[in-house]
Design a protein around this motif. Structure first.
Motif, short mmCIF file in Angstrom:
data_model
loop_
_atom_site.label_atom_id
_atom_site.label_comp_id
_atom_site.label_asym_id
_atom_site.label_seq_id
_atom_site.Cartn_x
_atom_site.Cartn_y
_atom_site.Cartn_z
N ASP A 181 39.45 50.31 53.64
CA ASP A 181 39.98 49.78 54.90
C ASP A 181 39.71 48.29 55.06
O ASP A 181 40.57 47.53 55.51
N GLU A 182 38.51 47.84 54.69
CA GLU A 182 38.16 46.45 54.92
C GLU A 182 38.92 45.48 54.02
O GLU A 182 38.94 44.28 54.26
N TYR A 183 39.58 46.02 52.98
CA TYR A 183 40.33 45.15 52.07
C TYR A 183 41.84 45.34 52.17
O TYR A 183 42.59 44.73 51.41
N GLN A 184 42.30 46.20 53.08
CA GLN A 184 43.72 46.46 53.16
C GLN A 184 44.51 45.24 53.63
O GLN A 184 45.62 44.98 53.17
N GLY A 185 43.94 44.48 54.57
CA GLY A 185 44.60 43.24 54.99
C GLY A 185 44.73 42.27 53.84
O GLY A 185 45.78 41.64 53.65
N LEU A 186 43.68 42.17 53.03
CA LEU A 186 43.73 41.30 51.86
C LEU A 186 44.75 41.80 50.84
O LEU A 186 45.44 41.01 50.20
N ALA A 187 44.84 43.13 50.69
CA ALA A 187 45.79 43.71 49.74
C ALA A 187 47.23 43.37 50.12
O ALA A 187 48.03 42.95 49.27
N LEU A 188 47.56 43.54 51.40
CA LEU A 188 48.93 43.21 51.84
C LEU A 188 49.15 41.71 51.83
O LEU A 188 50.27 41.24 51.62
N SER A 189 48.08 40.94 52.05
CA SER A 189 48.20 39.50 51.92
C SER A 189 48.51 39.13 50.48
O SER A 189 49.31 38.22 50.20
N ALA A 190 47.90 39.85 49.53
CA ALA A 190 48.18 39.61 48.12
C ALA A 190 49.63 39.94 47.79
O ALA A 190 50.29 39.23 47.00
N VAL A 191 50.16 41.01 48.40
CA VAL A 191 51.56 41.37 48.18
C VAL A 191 52.48 40.25 48.66
O VAL A 191 53.37 39.79 47.93
N SER A 192 52.27 39.80 49.89
CA SER A 192 53.14 38.75 50.43
C SER A 192 52.90 37.41 49.74
O SER A 192 53.82 36.61 49.59
N THR A 193 51.65 37.17 49.30
CA THR A 193 51.36 35.93 48.58
C THR A 193 52.11 35.89 47.26
O THR A 193 52.77 34.90 46.93
N ALA A 194 51.99 36.99 46.49
CA ALA A 194 52.69 37.05 45.22
C ALA A 194 54.20 36.98 45.41
O ALA A 194 54.91 36.34 44.64
N TRP A 195 54.67 37.63 46.47
CA TRP A 195 56.10 37.59 46.79
C TRP A 195 56.54 36.16 47.10
O TRP A 195 57.52 35.66 46.55
N GLY A 196 55.78 35.51 47.97
CA GLY A 196 56.13 34.14 48.34
C GLY A 196 56.02 33.18 47.17
O GLY A 196 56.89 32.32 46.97
N ILE A 197 54.98 33.34 46.36
CA ILE A 197 54.81 32.46 45.20
C ILE A 197 55.90 32.73 44.17
O ILE A 197 56.43 31.80 43.54
N GLY A 198 56.28 34.01 44.00
CA GLY A 198 57.36 34.33 43.08
C GLY A 198 58.67 33.69 43.50
O GLY A 198 59.45 33.22 42.66
N LEU A 199 58.90 33.65 44.83
CA LEU A 199 60.13 33.02 45.33
C LEU A 199 60.10 31.51 45.21
O LEU A 199 61.12 30.84 45.40
N ILE A 200 58.92 30.96 44.88
CA ILE A 200 58.79 29.51 44.71
C ILE A 200 58.65 29.14 43.23
O ILE A 200 59.34 28.27 42.73
N ILE A 201 57.76 29.86 42.52
CA ILE A 201 57.56 29.58 41.11
C ILE A 201 58.79 29.97 40.30
O ILE A 201 59.12 29.32 39.30
N GLY A 202 59.49 31.04 40.73
CA GLY A 202 60.73 31.42 40.04
C GLY A 202 61.72 30.28 39.97
O GLY A 202 62.18 29.91 38.88
N PRO A 203 62.07 29.67 41.12
CA PRO A 203 62.95 28.50 41.07
C PRO A 203 62.35 27.33 40.30
O PRO A 203 63.08 26.56 39.66
N ALA A 204 61.02 27.18 40.35
CA ALA A 204 60.39 26.10 39.58
C ALA A 204 60.62 26.31 38.09
O ALA A 204 60.96 25.37 37.35
N MET A 205 60.46 27.55 37.63
CA MET A 205 60.73 27.86 36.23
C MET A 205 62.20 27.65 35.90
O MET A 205 62.55 27.13 34.83
N GLY A 206 63.06 28.07 36.83
CA GLY A 206 64.49 27.86 36.62
C GLY A 206 64.83 26.38 36.49
O GLY A 206 65.65 25.98 35.65
N GLY A 207 64.20 25.57 37.33
CA GLY A 207 64.47 24.14 37.28
C GLY A 207 63.96 23.47 36.01
O GLY A 207 64.66 22.65 35.40
#
Length: 483
Positions: A160-186
């Motif tokens: 329970d004490e790490y569930q917020g961090l776990a979902l933060s990791a999901v959204s972090t990876a999602w957000g970074i993927g949406l940024i690093i993906g275009p960076a790789m494309g560029g």
């Protein structure tokens, strides 16, 4: 008392052959920071996020190479349809993948999703015409339905004490993927032109100028697929909805109920509540859709705006220039989400984080037309700062909504609930690129308009959508589950 009650339940309700019970027992016995589990979740989400927007920095040039646009102003129109095909495919299959995850387990859906990136993203890089690009992106979206199950998996794997961090990791990876993906494309698109000393025009990367970024992402997805074979299944293979006295209830279910004995007696769990009647879930999904529409439209518009010539109100950047900006944004987002977001969420709560992030992003977005008037070092600094801040705020808002959605349902409903959220979100994200491309193409034809000429209209519409999302985070629209 609550801990003793929970331990007793665990001892009595443990099923030796149930993978979900084994994970529950592992959670109870685990001590220390769950670094390996966090890294695994982060890599899986990053794998599914990278191909979503990796095409945007070179999509302008890809459409031009396909020779389907009659004029330069029409390129954005066709780019929108290629951009939305991924999300259209995801829209049609997300609920199916959620049901599969609830019936057969999270792990099979995760493996299918990562494997689909390997196959269809490579085929997209080999596209030789407009329709091949659309079909391969559509197939990629149709089979890549793991975001909903991975969110359920994250909630079920962590204490329970790490569930917020776990979902933060999901959204972090999602957000970074949406940024690093275009960076790789560029950085990697058109390698024969960008790096002539390494790649010749006669090589496979000269004949297929957009294959290299897609192949790089596919190789990463292959590695993640291999890693995913080692993750445990978290779904219980026995009934967990029987009467409270039944020996077939899971530890997690009893643990939740042990916090409120009165609720345990009053409500029971004999009947499954309909997800469509769960207003805390439905309201959070609707707000999530509005923010997702804005997020996807912004992602496409940012690349089109940066690639467009100065005479149309753009920045005149190359795909490599756009990649540099997005790489810096990804690094800034990673630092923020891993170091500061969990503290902000515990201090303010997910709803307040979403409201504040959306409001600040709205103010920031209004400055973009002014940034286009800068040049040289001032432009570089302003654009990079604005891009980092915008992506940090956008991802923080999405993370808060992730948490609200998963708190609104029980474990056995999380796959279906996240599938519903993915379907609705994918529909809005399919609309986003198509609408953004059409609006951007239209804006380039009204440079002399009296009201909000050129790209000013584009950013005004983006701001309006974001403002609507912020307003909807307030009561009575957005409801929260009371714990």
């Amino acid at each position: 008392m609550a801990e003793e009650y929970a331990e007793c339940l665990l001892e009595n309700k443990f099923h030796e052959n149930c993978p979900g019970c084994k994970v529950d027992q592992m959670k109870r016995l685990r001590r220390g920071f769950p670094f390996s589990e966090l890294l695994t979740v982060w890599l899986i989400v990053l794998c599914t996020a990278l191909p979503i927007s990796s095409l945007f920095p070179f999509l302008y040039f890809m459409i031009d190479d396909f020779n389907v646009a009659k004029t330069e102003e029409d390129i954005g129109f066709y780019a929108g349809f290629v951009g939305c095909s991924f999300m259209l495919g995801r829209t049609l299959t997300s609920v199916i993948w959620g049901i599969v995850a609830d019936r057969y387990g999270r792990k099979p859906v995760i493996l299918i999703g990562t494997a689909s990136v390997v196959i269809f993203n490579t085929l997209f890089g080999l596209s030789v015409n407009f329709w091949m690009a659309i079909i391969t992106r559509f197939c990629l979206g149709s089979f890549n339905g793991l975001l909903g199950p991975i969110k359920a998996y994250a909630m079920e794997t962590f204490r329970d004490e790490y569930q917020g961090l776990a979902l933060s990791a999901v959204s972090t990876a999602w957000g970074i993927g949406l940024i690093i993906g275009p960076a790789m494309g560029g950085f990697l698109a058109q390698p024969a032109k960008q790096y002539p000393s390494l790649f010749s025009e006669e090589s496979v990367f000269g004949k297929f100028p957009y294959l290299l970024p897609c192949l790089a992402i596919s190789c990463f997805a292959l590695l993640v697929t291999i890693i995913s074979f080692r993750i445990p299944e978290t779904l219980h293979n026995h009934k967990i909805d029987d009467d409270a006295s039944s020996p077939d209830e899971s530890f997690d279910a009893h643990k939740a109920l042990s916090h409120d004995p009165e609720s345990h007696k009053a409500t029971g769990r004999n009947e499954k509540s309909s997800l469509l009647k769960n207003w805390p879930l439905i309201s959070s999904i609707i707000v999530y859709c509005i923010f997702s529409l804005h997020d996807m439209a912004y992602t496409e518009i940012f690349s089109l705006w940066a690639n467009s010539p100065r005479k149309y109100g753009g920045l005149g950047y190359s795909s490599a220039d756009v990649g540099s900006v997005l790489a810096i944004s990804g690094f800034g987002l990673l630092i923020f989400q891993l170091s500061l977001y969990s503290y902000a969420e515990r201090l303010l709560g997910p709803t307040m984080v979403t409201r504040i992030s959306g409001s600040l992003a709205l103010v920031l977005l209004s400055t973009y037309p002014l940034i286009a008037k800068l040049s040289g070092l001032a432009l570089t600094l302003a654009l990079n700062c604005a891009s980092v801040a915008k992506n940090v705020l956008g991802t923080s808002a999405i993370t808060g909504l992730f948490i609200l959605q998963n708190r609104a349902v029980r474990q056995d409903q999380r796959g279906a609930a996240n599938g519903m959220a993915m379907t609705a979100m994918s529909l809005f994200k399919a609309i986003g690129p198509a609408a953004a491309g059409i609006i951007y193409s239209w804006s380039e034809k009204r440079l002399d308009a009296a009201f909000l000429p050129g790209t000013q209209m584009v950013f005004f519409i983006l701001g309006t959508v974001l403002a609507l999302g912020v307003v909807m985070t307030f009561k009575p629209f957005l409801a929260q589950t009371q714990h």
